[in-house]
Design an enzyme around this catalytic site. Structure first.
Site, mmCIF file in Angstrom:
data_model
loop_
_atom_site.group_PDB
_atom_site.id
_atom_site.type_symbol
_atom_site.label_atom_id
_atom_site.label_comp_id
_atom_site.label_asym_id
_atom_site.label_seq_id
_atom_site.Cartn_x
_atom_site.Cartn_y
_atom_site.Cartn_z
ATOM 1 N N HIS A 129 0.863 -1.181 0.000
ATOM 2 C CA HIS A 129 0.000 0.000 0.000
ATOM 3 C C HIS A 129 0.902 1.235 0.000
ATOM 4 C CE1 HIS A 129 -2.825 2.972 1.687
ATOM 5 N NE2 HIS A 129 -3.812 2.154 1.382
ATOM 6 N N ASP A 206 3.086 -4.358 8.146
ATOM 7 C CA ASP A 206 1.820 -3.640 8.033
ATOM 8 C C ASP A 206 0.718 -4.684 8.170
ATOM 9 O OD1 ASP A 206 -0.512 -2.440 7.222
ATOM 10 O OD2 ASP A 206 0.265 -1.657 5.336
ATOM 11 N N GLN A 209 -4.386 -5.247 6.817
ATOM 12 C CA GLN A 209 -5.271 -6.171 6.114
ATOM 13 C C GLN A 209 -5.285 -7.559 6.742
ATOM 14 O OE1 GLN A 209 -7.417 -5.439 3.696
ATOM 15 N NE2 GLN A 209 -6.783 -3.304 3.803
ATOM 16 N N LYS A 232 -10.535 -1.484 10.459
ATOM 17 C CA LYS A 232 -10.543 -2.723 9.681
ATOM 18 C C LYS A 232 -11.069 -3.885 10.521
ATOM 19 C CE LYS A 232 -7.802 -0.795 6.407
ATOM 20 N NZ LYS A 232 -8.214 -0.458 5.042
ATOM 21 N N CYS A 370 -4.716 2.254 -3.770
ATOM 22 C CA CYS A 370 -3.497 2.798 -3.151
ATOM 23 C C CYS A 370 -2.340 1.810 -3.274
ATOM 24 C CB CYS A 370 -3.729 3.170 -1.692
ATOM 25 S SG CYS A 370 -4.878 4.542 -1.462
#
Length: 412
Positions: A129, A206, A209, A232, A370
């Site tokens: 991202h 990261d 997700q 999220k 993104c």
């Protein structure tokens, strides 16, 4: 046997009743919400937590002896401990509240500006991202460090042999997503961490997700930094977390100056507070932090193994149904992926498909997500991305597939 028992107790219709928004209509049609990779929906239990805070004990934290302030402080710090336990951090002060994943990444990138020098190398993956690319490019501009990229293959998985070739004694930091937001690919993060540590490099994952689908254990992973966003994970927007190993957080300078992050202030010198407050300048999103804790309670009550198993069913069902549409191509076919499907149909622009099915009450994401380097790799402007959560159903997928077929017929 345990998974089978959990699945037997999983009733999606009962769960859907916890989400008021799922019962609204969009353009006269029942809402089908397949944009969960952008943000999840919020259950009534979390909404009630937010209302309760503003109705009963809204006050600034850590700064008052009065009852409301103490109640707010206790609830906020209890949420920190819930997050610590959820991710199995060793210490609660290794959990830093942020405004979200982007803020958390920028905090670490800013800190590394004092640790890197010209000639050092940092490594990113091709699947990232923009929020896990741009801050590091800015860091390289400041320090003279070089940015190296782990390439990806056609199926949307990283080329691990080429990653190993990039590693050297010059490598100081590796940062990759746990799961790709554009394709759903689950990266081999344990192997990445192990290989990076062998050359003395730190690793940031990261987890934005991954966190809605996978319950990451930061100690078992041995990761140095892990970042997530509450929105999220059935929580509110504007709040997230940076996990960092204590030793690394102590090495990094403060990211912002102001109230709360200080120990003493004079015009001659300021000394900084201990962790975690060193990185939490100003009044935080108090309600957001408390609600994040409530969201984790909600998801853990269902169980992440149960959530993952059900979402895998949805992914397999939707993949099979979409592949029946002539001319439809799915991007990201790695054997390890979460419930995300990115696709295009022939030369039809994804925006046009998204616009038509929105008229039928269906919410998906269209564009480059993104993740422009991923789209450039495939030579496309973007995709239609359908992303599923544990409150979605196979019946909704049937409605979605019919709508996509209708859009195709209209646009062909």
């Amino acid at each position: 046997m345990k998974v089978a028992t959990e699945k037997a107790h999983f009733n999606v219709e009962t769960i859907r009743k916890d989400f008021p928004i799922l019962f609204r209509k969009v353009n006269g049609y029942p809402l089908v919400y397949f944009d969960n990779a952008a943000t999840s929906q919020t259950p009534q239990q979390v909404i009630d937590t937010i209302v309760d805070y503003y109705s009963r004990y809204n006050a600034n934290i850590h700064r008052g002896v009065h009852t409301l302030s103490q109640e707010a402080t206790d609830a906020y710090e209890e949420a920190r401990i819930k997050i610590q336990k959820h991710f199995n951090a060793e210490k609660s002060h290794e959990i830093i509240f942020t405004s979200g994943t982007t803020h958390a990444i920028n905090l670490v990138a800013s800190g590394f500006a004092s640790l890197l020098k010209k000639g050092d190398e940092i490594i990113v993956s091709a699947l990232e991202h923009h929020s896990n690319i741009v801050p590091w490019q800015m860091l390289c501009e400041k320090t003279g460090a070089q940015l190296k990229v782990i390439p990806m293959g056609e199926e949307g998985a990283l080329k691990m042999d080429e990653f190993e070739a990039l590693l050297s004694e010059k490598t100081k930091l590796v940062f990759v997503n746990h799961v790709s937001n554009a394709l759903g690919t689950v990266n081999p993060v344990k192997e990445i961490i192990k290989k990076a540590h062998e050359v003395g490099a730190a690793v940031l994952l990261d987890g934005a997700q991954a966190a809605p689908h996978i319950k990451a254990d930061v100690q078992e992973l041995d990761v140095d930094f892990y970042v997530v966003s509450a929105h999220k994970m059935c929580g509110p927007t504007g709040v997230g977390v940076l996990y960092g190993k204590e030793e690394w957080l102590n090495k990094l300078p403060p990211y912002q100056g102001g109230g709360e992050m200080i120990a003493t202030v004079t015009f001659e010198k300021t000394t900084y507070a201990d962790l975690p407050h060193k990185f939490e300048a100003g009044t935080p999103n108090i309600c957001g932090g408390i609600a994040f804790g409530a969201a984790l309670d909600y998801m853990n009550n269902i169980g992440f193994d149960t959530i993952a198993a059900y979402e895998q069913e949805l992914l397999e069902y939707a993949t099979e149904k979409l592949r029946e549409i002539e001319g439809l191509k799915i991007y990201g076919t790695s054997g390890e992926k979460t419930a995300v499907i990115s696709f295009n149909i022939g030369d039809i622009h994804p925006y046009d498909i998204g616009t038509i099915i929105d008229k039928l009450g269906i919410a998906v994401r269209t564009g480059h997500h993104c993740a422009q380097p991923v789209m450039d790799f495939y030579g496309i402007p973007g995709t239609v991305r359908a992303s599923f959560a544990f409150y979605n159903t196979k019946e909704e997928i049937d409605v979605f597939v019919k709508a996509v077929e209708r859009a195709k017929n209209m646009l062909s």
